[in-house]
Design a protein around this motif. Structure first.
Motif: not given
Length: 92
Positions: A38-59
């Motif tokens: 959400l660029n206007d509010t400068k918020i990044v939301i990542v799926n909390k159910y992602f495994p560790l590898e998925g979270k790292i790749n997403a970030l």
């Protein structure tokens, strides 16, 4: 730099977000890419159910998309880590 899929590496990525203007949140959602920016509010939301590898790749994907600049960070360790990270490409 080799990407390490560890909790410590995830913590370092999260520290980059906490030092930036963006707020990182883990929430459940129906994101096609696994995250939402959400660029206007400068918020990044990542799926909390992602495994560790998925979270790292997403970030890493998000950092590339937002074009974080090492000069924008005050701490030298964050600058160095981001500089090394920008030279890394993900291979799936």
């Amino acid at each position: 730099m080799a990407i390490k899929y560890t909790k410590h590496f995830l913590d370092k990525l999260e520290n980059l977000f906490s030092a930036s203007a963006y707020v990182l949140r883990y929430e459940k959602g129906n994101f096609k890419s696994g995250y939402c920016i959400l660029n206007d509010t400068k918020i990044v939301i990542v799926n909390k159910y992602f495994p560790l590898e998925g979270k790292i790749n997403a970030l890493i994907d998000i950092m590339n998309e937002l074009n974080f600049d090492p000069k924008d960070f005050k701490d030298k360790p964050n600058q160095d880590f981001l500089s090394e990270l920008r030279q890394t490409t993900l291979k799936f």
